[in-house]
Design a protein around this motif. Structure first.
Motif, PDB file in Angstrom:
ATOM      1  N   GLN A 166      24.647  37.560  44.775  1.00  0.00           N
ATOM      2  CA  GLN A 166      24.866  38.409  43.603  1.00  0.00           C
ATOM      3  C   GLN A 166      26.356  38.608  43.343  1.00  0.00           C
ATOM      4  OE1 GLN A 166      22.683  42.039  44.226  1.00  0.00           O
ATOM      5  NE2 GLN A 166      20.688  41.010  44.218  1.00  0.00           N
ATOM      6  N   ARG A 167      27.143  38.781  44.413  1.00  0.00           N
ATOM      7  CA  ARG A 167      28.595  38.943  44.244  1.00  0.00           C
ATOM      8  C   ARG A 167      29.214  37.695  43.640  1.00  0.00           C
ATOM      9  NH1 ARG A 167      28.553  40.738  49.617  1.00  0.00           N
ATOM     10  NH2 ARG A 167      29.800  38.923  50.213  1.00  0.00           N
ATOM     11  N   LEU A 168      28.783  36.506  44.108  1.00  0.00           N
ATOM     12  CA  LEU A 168      29.331  35.267  43.569  1.00  0.00           C
ATOM     13  C   LEU A 168      28.925  35.094  42.110  1.00  0.00           C
ATOM     14  CD1 LEU A 168      30.859  32.649  43.855  1.00  0.00           C
ATOM     15  CD2 LEU A 168      28.816  31.581  44.813  1.00  0.00           C
ATOM     16  N   THR A 169      27.673  35.405  41.791  1.00  0.00           N
ATOM     17  CA  THR A 169      27.232  35.306  40.395  1.00  0.00           C
ATOM     18  C   THR A 169      28.083  36.188  39.505  1.00  0.00           C
ATOM     19  OG1 THR A 169      24.955  34.804  41.038  1.00  0.00           O
ATOM     20  CG2 THR A 169      25.297  35.677  38.823  1.00  0.00           C
ATOM     21  N   GLY A 170      28.326  37.423  39.947  1.00  0.00           N
ATOM     22  CA  GLY A 170      29.163  38.331  39.165  1.00  0.00           C
ATOM     23  C   GLY A 170      30.586  37.829  39.034  1.00  0.00           C
ATOM     24  N   ALA A 171      31.146  37.243  40.126  1.00  0.00           N
ATOM     25  CA  ALA A 171      32.521  36.735  40.086  1.00  0.00           C
ATOM     26  C   ALA A 171      32.644  35.567  39.115  1.00  0.00           C
ATOM     27  CB  ALA A 171      32.956  36.316  41.484  1.00  0.00           C
ATOM     28  N   LEU A 172      31.641  34.688  39.096  1.00  0.00           N
ATOM     29  CA  LEU A 172      31.682  33.559  38.163  1.00  0.00           C
ATOM     30  C   LEU A 172      31.558  34.032  36.721  1.00  0.00           C
ATOM     31  CD1 LEU A 172      29.468  30.897  40.013  1.00  0.00           C
ATOM     32  CD2 LEU A 172      31.951  31.170  40.076  1.00  0.00           C
ATOM     33  N   GLN A 173      30.697  35.016  36.487  1.00  0.00           N
ATOM     34  CA  GLN A 173      30.526  35.531  35.122  1.00  0.00           C
ATOM     35  C   GLN A 173      31.783  36.244  34.632  1.00  0.00           C
ATOM     36  OE1 GLN A 173      27.036  37.903  35.793  1.00  0.00           O
ATOM     37  NE2 GLN A 173      25.618  36.268  35.170  1.00  0.00           N
ATOM     38  N   ALA A 174      32.554  36.813  35.584  1.00  0.00           N
ATOM     39  CA  ALA A 174      33.763  37.552  35.195  1.00  0.00           C
ATOM     40  C   ALA A 174      35.005  36.680  35.174  1.00  0.00           C
ATOM     41  CB  ALA A 174      33.971  38.716  36.163  1.00  0.00           C
ATOM     42  N   ALA A 175      34.932  35.466  35.689  1.00  0.00           N
ATOM     43  CA  ALA A 175      36.112  34.596  35.765  1.00  0.00           C
ATOM     44  C   ALA A 175      36.593  34.222  34.371  1.00  0.00           C
ATOM     45  CB  ALA A 175      35.781  33.335  36.557  1.00  0.00           C
ATOM     46  N   THR A 176      37.917  34.147  34.205  1.00  0.00           N
ATOM     47  CA  THR A 176      38.506  33.830  32.905  1.00  0.00           C
ATOM     48  C   THR A 176      39.578  32.757  33.056  1.00  0.00           C
ATOM     49  OG1 THR A 176      40.161  35.590  33.152  1.00  0.00           O
ATOM     50  CG2 THR A 176      38.091  36.158  32.025  1.00  0.00           C
ATOM     51  N   TRP A 177      39.951  32.157  31.918  1.00  0.00           N
ATOM     52  CA  TRP A 177      41.078  31.236  31.884  1.00  0.00           C
ATOM     53  C   TRP A 177      42.369  32.057  31.905  1.00  0.00           C
ATOM     54  CZ3 TRP A 177      40.847  26.013  32.233  1.00  0.00           C
ATOM     55  CH2 TRP A 177      39.609  25.406  31.984  1.00  0.00           C
ATOM     56  N   PRO A 178      43.308  31.765  32.820  1.00  0.00           N
ATOM     57  CA  PRO A 178      44.527  32.585  32.922  1.00  0.00           C
ATOM     58  C   PRO A 178      45.354  32.606  31.640  1.00  0.00           C
ATOM     59  CG  PRO A 178      44.277  31.164  34.845  1.00  0.00           C
ATOM     60  CD  PRO A 178      43.255  30.719  33.843  1.00  0.00           C
ATOM     61  N   ASP A 179      45.366  31.505  30.903  1.00  0.00           N
ATOM     62  CA  ASP A 179      46.236  31.421  29.736  1.00  0.00           C
ATOM     63  C   ASP A 179      45.650  32.077  28.496  1.00  0.00           C
ATOM     64  OD1 ASP A 179      44.257  29.551  29.739  1.00  0.00           O
ATOM     65  OD2 ASP A 179      45.474  27.897  28.963  1.00  0.00           O
ATOM     66  N   THR A 180      44.318  32.108  28.375  1.00  0.00           N
ATOM     67  CA  THR A 180      43.700  32.656  27.158  1.00  0.00           C
ATOM     68  C   THR A 180      42.897  33.922  27.403  1.00  0.00           C
ATOM     69  OG1 THR A 180      41.688  31.327  27.417  1.00  0.00           O
ATOM     70  CG2 THR A 180      43.529  30.324  26.213  1.00  0.00           C
ATOM     71  N   GLY A 181      42.484  34.139  28.642  1.00  0.00           N
ATOM     72  CA  GLY A 181      41.651  35.299  28.926  1.00  0.00           C
ATOM     73  C   GLY A 181      40.201  35.117  28.530  1.00  0.00           C
ATOM     74  N   LYS A 182      39.836  33.934  28.024  1.00  0.00           N
ATOM     75  CA  LYS A 182      38.447  33.671  27.654  1.00  0.00           C
ATOM     76  C   LYS A 182      37.611  33.394  28.913  1.00  0.00           C
ATOM     77  CE  LYS A 182      39.447  31.738  23.065  1.00  0.00           C
ATOM     78  NZ  LYS A 182      39.300  30.554  22.183  1.00  0.00           N
ATOM     79  N   PRO A 183      36.295  33.613  28.835  1.00  0.00           N
ATOM     80  CA  PRO A 183      35.444  33.351  30.010  1.00  0.00           C
ATOM     81  C   PRO A 183      35.560  31.899  30.465  1.00  0.00           C
ATOM     82  CG  PRO A 183      34.251  34.635  28.384  1.00  0.00           C
ATOM     83  CD  PRO A 183      35.535  34.214  27.722  1.00  0.00           C
ATOM     84  N   LEU A 184      35.672  31.710  31.780  1.00  0.00           N
ATOM     85  CA  LEU A 184      35.757  30.358  32.329  1.00  0.00           C
ATOM     86  C   LEU A 184      34.411  29.649  32.211  1.00  0.00           C
ATOM     87  CD1 LEU A 184      37.134  28.091  33.964  1.00  0.00           C
ATOM     88  CD2 LEU A 184      36.525  29.335  36.047  1.00  0.00           C
TER      89      LEU A 184
END
Length: 753
Positions: free
Chosen positions: A673-691
């Motif tokens: 569950q922690r990994l799922t949440g981390a992936l859903q919250a991950a973003t591109w550093p330059d744009t801030g959009k979801p990875l």
């Protein structure tokens, strides 16, 4: 009925030396009990390898009889010594003493099935012409008796001019008499056998022999005249111009033979079956009335278009479930055992490179090898049992009509099905395929079947990014449909690759499925267990060493270079503060606060591990390849996880856990569950959009559905093919396909986002 004689009494004939080692070659048609006899004679004193230069299994065994050592050579099962490929040439070369890795046989034991005597004697007629001492082991007398046949073994021996010993290898009957016959045959000159061919053919052989400077054995010259496109020609005349001249001589000889009424190749069949008729005259007594056979009634069911297919589906389901599910418990035990060893080392050793090497490199590398053993054991236990009882040939017959559409035969089906659980035992199971090109094709497409190691990747991405939608009143779920689609991607691509390979690199005609259905019989537990253990040891000894070496290399790439304490100072300061607060909470018996601080401390550890992995050689490589993987929707973090998963696909989930600061323990429960949440919250550093989004998740899944991220599989391909060309080709074409597939899925998917 066949009687089993007792071994003759009295002193044995003397041979050159009591310490002399004899080489005994075993040859026979498939399904005559040759392998059972080999196992009964050699017991546990066996070793398996491949003949140099060809993908043909070489089985050697040892027998000590009357103080002398025999080396048994179990030759590939064959219906004829008419070699039309390099693989088939092995048996001829061994029998003629033309291989440096095997000594010239002192005695040849030809295993002949009493239940199909005439068909089996065809091979014997060829063996007798090679000029070696021969002993006939007459097997399957019980099946002949069940058919109402009576075999006079003594008369057959007189008319053949060689010893004939009835045996029942699985029961140990006739083995001592067979050993005695081998001793006596090897102690005197080989019998002179008259050629079964007519005079014009013998004259052409003499004429052609006189023109050849290399002076090849007479049998090879006969094969030159009889076999179109024979491999013999390449051995006798290695040069291109020499082969052309030789071919012209052969063509001229065939024209003269045709004019004399001896048309090639029909002259051989006519001559040999005429010889067989003379050799078996008065030997076989048939029943007055046809015997009703339960085997025929069983065949009518097992090969039936409907009922046979349903039974096959049930058998395959059992096989698939066993390899996939039954192996889970022993695999968990093995995993727990290595985890316990790792924990012991971590607790008893100070932190540092030695501990990390032992825990993640040595113990982890050995564990990555041993954990496959339950699947290999179970698969070969089932396959050997099915083969020994006679069912596997019926299953291949049923599947042939489907497999022939992609240029393969029914024999490729079982290995491909097994690869859905794990490609390693599936690739090893291709040994049942005699044709070299068909076997190579099957080996090269087997890794495209979605094995169990891909499931963690599919499960993670589907749970995190595929909506939980249902259709048709809940009968169809989008997440389940996505999982099914991932499996079908491998199947469809494998079919396309097989067609391309069979029409280009491994070009050959669609194989004609010709197989003599073996008799039904109870499988021998000894044979099953021995073959199961043999395959497991074969895997550990060969592929395991390569897997272990790669595991050490990958450990080094993740561990070095180390980050200095100065670079981790902010995290170390925060860690010291939390540890001090945790001590205070424990002293005050404040359990809720202590639990919260412990979780925060774990988080700091995950962040430190993630920072180390990001700074490692592998992490830096991920940043280097980021421009290459960006068209797939990935950043350097996903690229690093993919690089780290080269030893084994399932590593990608744990690697993502480290890179995204969640930790390695992310396989299930709270960690997942922690990994799922981390992936859903991950973003591109330059744009801030979801990875991550749906196209990115599909891109990752398609890549892993098609890629060759499994060094174990590549090592087994190298082991089975005796060459690094084929694993290199497999890795290259699968990686290219995976990249193209992931690119198309992401780019097309983004059009709808």
């Amino acid at each position: 009925m066949v009687s089993y004689p007792t071994p003759p009494s009295g002193p044995t004939m003397a041979i050159a030396s009591d310490n002399q080692t004899w080489t005994i070659a075993l040859i026979g048609n498939p399904n005559t009990g040759k392998s059972t006899l080999f196992g009964a004679l050699s017991g546990s004193r066996q070793r398996v390898g491949n003949y140099p230069g060809v993908t043909v299994e070489k089985k050697l065994g040892e027998v000590v009889h009357d103080g002398r050592r025999w080396v048994l050579v179990d030759l590939p099962g064959t219906y004829s010594l008419a070699a039309r490929s390099l693989d088939e040439m092995v048996a001829v070369d061994v029998l003629l003493g033309r291989r440096s890795d095997v000594q010239t046989p002192d005695v040849v034991v030809c295993v002949v099935a009493a239940s199909n005597l005439a068909r089996n004697l065809y091979l014997l007629s060829q063996v007798l012409e090679l000029g070696r001492p021969v002993v006939v082991a007459l097997s399957m007398g019980d099946l002949a008796e069940a058919d109402g046949l009576t075999i006079d073994a003594a008369r057959l021996s007189r008319q053949l001019g060689v010893p004939v010993v009835p045996i029942q290898a699985q029961r140990g009957e006739g083995l001592e008499a067979l050993k005695q016959a081998v001793e006596e045959a090897g102690s005197k000159p080989a019998p002179t056998v008259a050629s079964p061919f007519p005079a014009p053919f013998r004259e052409e052989v003499d004429r052609l022999s006189a023109t050849l400077a290399s002076a090849p054995p007479r049998y090879l010259i006969e094969r030159l005249l009889l076999d179109s496109g024979s491999e013999v020609k390449a051995q006798i005349a290695p040069g291109e111009s020499d082969r052309a001249q030789l071919q012209q001589q052969v063509d001229d000889a065939r024209v003269r033979l045709a004019e004399a009424g001896c048309r090639v190749p029909g002259v051989e069949t006519t001559a040999r079956y005429a010889w067989i008729a003379r050799a078996t005259e008065g030997v076989v007594e048939h029943p007055e009335h046809a015997v009703s056979r339960s085997a025929d009634r069983l065949d009518a069911i097992l090969t039936h278009k409907v009922w046979g297919s349903l039974i096959l589906a049930a058998v395959l389901l059992l096989t698939f479930s066993a390899v996939f599910a039954w192996a889970q418990y022993p695999m968990d035990w093995i995993d727990a055992g290595f985890a316990a060893v790792s924990s012991f080392l971590e607790e008893s050793m100070p932190d540092g490179p030695i501990r990390s090497l032992l825990v993640k490199g040595v113990v982890g590398g050995i564990g990555a090898v041993v954990i496959f053993l339950p699947q290999i054991f179970i698969l070969f236990f089932i396959l050997t049992a099915l083969e020994e009882c006679g069912y596997l040939s019926r299953a291949a017959y049923l599947m042939d009509k489907i497999m022939v559409r992609v240029g393969l035969s029914g024999k490729s089906f079982i290995p491909l099905l097994s690869s859905f659980a794990c490609a390693i035992p599936g690739i090893m199971a291709t040994r049942v395929i005699e044709n070299r090109r068909d076997r190579l094709t099957t080996i090269l497409i087997a890794p495209l079947m979605s094995c169990s190691a891909r499931l963690p990747v599919y499960t993670l991405m589907i749970a995190a990014f595929i909506p939980a939608r249902s259709y048709l009143g809940g009968l169809i779920q989008l997440q389940g449909l996505t999982m099914f689609a991932m499996y079908m991607v491998g199947v469809v691509v494998a079919a396309a690759v097989a067609l391309i390979l069979k029409r280009t690199l491994l070009r050959s005609a669609t194989p004609v499925f010709l197989m003599e259905m073996p008799a039904y019989q109870w499988p021998s537990p000894r044979v099953i267990l021995h073959r199961m253990l043999e395959r497991g040891w074969d895997f550990l000894q060969n592929a395991g060493t390569i897997i272990f070496a790669v595991s050490i290399v990958m450990w080094g790439a993740l561990y070095y270079p180390r980050i200095s304490p100065e670079e981790l100072k902010p995290l170390l300061v925060e860690k010291a503060r939390i540890e001090a607060e945790l001590d205070d909470a424990n002293a005050a018996n404040d359990a809720p606060r202590a639990e919260s601080l412990t979780a925060a401390l774990d988080g700091i550890g995950h962040r430190m591990d993630g920072e180390q992995e990001r700074r490692s050689f592998l992490g830096r490589a991920g940043k280097v390849i980021e421009p290459v993987v960006r068209p797939l929707g990935w950043d350097w973090r996903i690229g690093s996880a993919v690089l780290a998963s080269f030893p084994a696909r399932e590593v990608v989930v744990a690697t993502m856990g480290v890179i995204f600061d969640v930790g390695e323990d992310v396989d299930e429960g709270e960690g997942a569950q922690r990994l799922t949440g981390a992936l859903q919250a991950a973003t591109w550093p330059d744009t801030g959009k979801p990875l991550f989004n749906v196209p990115v998740a599909l891109s990752v899944m398609v890549f892993f559905a098609l890629c060759a991220q499994c060094v174990s599989t590549l090592a087994v391909i190298g082991r089975e093919t005796q060459s690094w060309v084929w694993p290199t080709l497999s890795f290259t074409y699968m990686t290219v396909l995976a990249y193209i597939g992931a690119f198309l899925v992401y780019q097309l998917g983004m059009l709808f986002v």
